[in-house]
Design a protein around this motif. Structure first.
Motif, PDB file in Angstrom:
ATOM      1  N   LEU A 163       0.826  -1.202   0.000  1.00  0.00           N
ATOM      2  CA  LEU A 163       0.000   0.000   0.000  1.00  0.00           C
ATOM      3  C   LEU A 163       0.865   1.258   0.000  1.00  0.00           C
ATOM      4  O   LEU A 163       1.954   1.276   0.586  1.00  0.00           O
ATOM      5  N   SER A 164       0.362   2.298  -0.654  1.00  0.00           N
ATOM      6  CA  SER A 164       1.027   3.597  -0.667  1.00  0.00           C
ATOM      7  C   SER A 164       0.061   4.661  -0.152  1.00  0.00           C
ATOM      8  O   SER A 164      -1.157   4.579  -0.375  1.00  0.00           O
ATOM      9  N   ILE A 165       0.607   5.645   0.539  1.00  0.00           N
ATOM     10  CA  ILE A 165      -0.187   6.777   1.020  1.00  0.00           C
ATOM     11  C   ILE A 165       0.052   7.943   0.069  1.00  0.00           C
ATOM     12  O   ILE A 165       1.171   8.436  -0.053  1.00  0.00           O
ATOM     13  N   CYS A 166      -0.986   8.364  -0.619  1.00  0.00           N
ATOM     14  CA  CYS A 166      -0.870   9.396  -1.645  1.00  0.00           C
ATOM     15  C   CYS A 166      -1.547  10.682  -1.175  1.00  0.00           C
ATOM     16  O   CYS A 166      -2.646  10.644  -0.612  1.00  0.00           O
ATOM     17  N   GLN A 167      -0.887  11.802  -1.419  1.00  0.00           N
ATOM     18  CA  GLN A 167      -1.519  13.104  -1.277  1.00  0.00           C
ATOM     19  C   GLN A 167      -1.885  13.553  -2.687  1.00  0.00           C
ATOM     20  O   GLN A 167      -1.020  13.679  -3.556  1.00  0.00           O
ATOM     21  N   VAL A 168      -3.173  13.774  -2.911  1.00  0.00           N
ATOM     22  CA  VAL A 168      -3.670  13.985  -4.271  1.00  0.00           C
ATOM     23  C   VAL A 168      -4.365  15.341  -4.367  1.00  0.00           C
ATOM     24  O   VAL A 168      -5.337  15.614  -3.645  1.00  0.00           O
ATOM     25  N   ASP A 169      -3.865  16.170  -5.258  1.00  0.00           N
ATOM     26  CA  ASP A 169      -4.471  17.467  -5.548  1.00  0.00           C
ATOM     27  C   ASP A 169      -5.645  17.250  -6.500  1.00  0.00           C
ATOM     28  O   ASP A 169      -5.473  16.708  -7.589  1.00  0.00           O
ATOM     29  N   VAL A 170      -6.851  17.654  -6.071  1.00  0.00           N
ATOM     30  CA  VAL A 170      -8.028  17.481  -6.924  1.00  0.00           C
ATOM     31  C   VAL A 170      -8.601  18.835  -7.366  1.00  0.00           C
ATOM     32  O   VAL A 170      -9.749  18.929  -7.784  1.00  0.00           O
ATOM     33  N   GLY A 171      -7.791  19.864  -7.291  1.00  0.00           N
ATOM     34  CA  GLY A 171      -8.197  21.174  -7.782  1.00  0.00           C
ATOM     35  C   GLY A 171      -8.849  22.048  -6.746  1.00  0.00           C
ATOM     36  O   GLY A 171      -9.326  21.581  -5.699  1.00  0.00           O
ATOM     37  N   GLU A 172      -8.858  23.348  -7.014  1.00  0.00           N
ATOM     38  CA  GLU A 172      -9.477  24.351  -6.147  1.00  0.00           C
ATOM     39  C   GLU A 172      -8.957  24.276  -4.722  1.00  0.00           C
ATOM     40  O   GLU A 172      -9.695  24.493  -3.752  1.00  0.00           O
ATOM     41  N   GLY A 173      -7.666  23.968  -4.599  1.00  0.00           N
ATOM     42  CA  GLY A 173      -7.029  23.956  -3.284  1.00  0.00           C
ATOM     43  C   GLY A 173      -7.356  22.755  -2.416  1.00  0.00           C
ATOM     44  O   GLY A 173      -6.974  22.706  -1.247  1.00  0.00           O
ATOM     45  N   GLU A 174      -8.043  21.774  -2.979  1.00  0.00           N
ATOM     46  CA  GLU A 174      -8.436  20.587  -2.193  1.00  0.00           C
ATOM     47  C   GLU A 174      -7.404  19.483  -2.367  1.00  0.00           C
ATOM     48  O   GLU A 174      -7.052  19.100  -3.474  1.00  0.00           O
TER      49      GLU A 174
END
Length: 206
Positions: free
Chosen positions: A115-126
């Motif tokens: 498993l990997s822990i991902c930080q994912v940018d989904v736009g509009e600062g989220e």
């Protein structure tokens, strides 16, 4: 409020299912007024959803499965629910649930090798933290994100989860999970071209 609405006349009859959150069968309680049944937690009174019988009398429906929600349809839902005598007002999150995300950070899960822990940018600062088990996930990728509240083509509802002690808020999707024709069957998420715009809507047809 995350609300999912389903209608399948052939499968379950002329009933509209309004799902807000799951509760255990043991705690489930019902209150019926006219064609509308309110479902709630008997102990906490938390609202689980509504069943609306004879739905075709109240709505124009051509769905066979998940109903696409619009402001106008939510207004109709509230009109029917409140017209039956309930006081609840559905304040529905209508933001897109399938979007293009950018994997800005990635680290290995401390308690699970695959498993990997991902930080994912989904736009509009989220920014979403998503635990992913795909062998091909990597930092810097553009990916398809199913956000909390999304319903997959398989019927799976995406909910907040905790995987081996780490919170996860969404899913990075494989092509076959998105029911893309001729999708490869091997494990791995769908990696998009760099030209895909972070935060843009990814269209899923089912």
């Amino acid at each position: 409020m995350i609300v999912n609405v389903f209608y399948n006349e052939k499968g379950i009859g002329d009933t509209l299912i309004v799902s807000i959150q799951e509760i255990t069968r043991e705690q489930r309680a019902f209150e019926t007024k006219g064609d509308v049944v309110k479902i709630f937690d008997e102990e906490t009174k938390a609202l689980s959803g509504f069943n609306i019988f004879h739905a075709s009398r109240h709505f124009s429906l051509d769905a066979n499965g998940k109903v696409e929600l619009t402001e106008a349809f939510v207004d109709e839902l509230n009109r029917v629910i409140q017209g039956a005598g309930f006081s609840e007002q559905l304040d529905v999150d209508l933001s897109p649930k399938f979007v293009v995300g950018y994997v800005s950070e990635l680290e290995k899960h401390p308690n699970a090798d695959k498993l990997s822990i991902c930080q994912v940018d989904v736009g509009e600062g989220e920014q979403l933290q998503i635990v992913c088990g795909a062998p091909n996930v990597a930092q810097g990728q553009k990916v398809v994100v199913a956000k909390v509240g999304a319903v997959m083509p398989s019927g799976l509802l995406i909910k907040p989860s905790n995987l081996r002690g780490v919170d996860s808020f969404g899913m990075l999707c494989a092509a076959r999970e998105l029911a893309i024709p001729d999708a490869p069957q091997e494990k791995g998420i769908l990696v998009l071209d760099d030209s895909a715009e972070t935060g843009s809507v990814f269209s899923v047809s089912f």
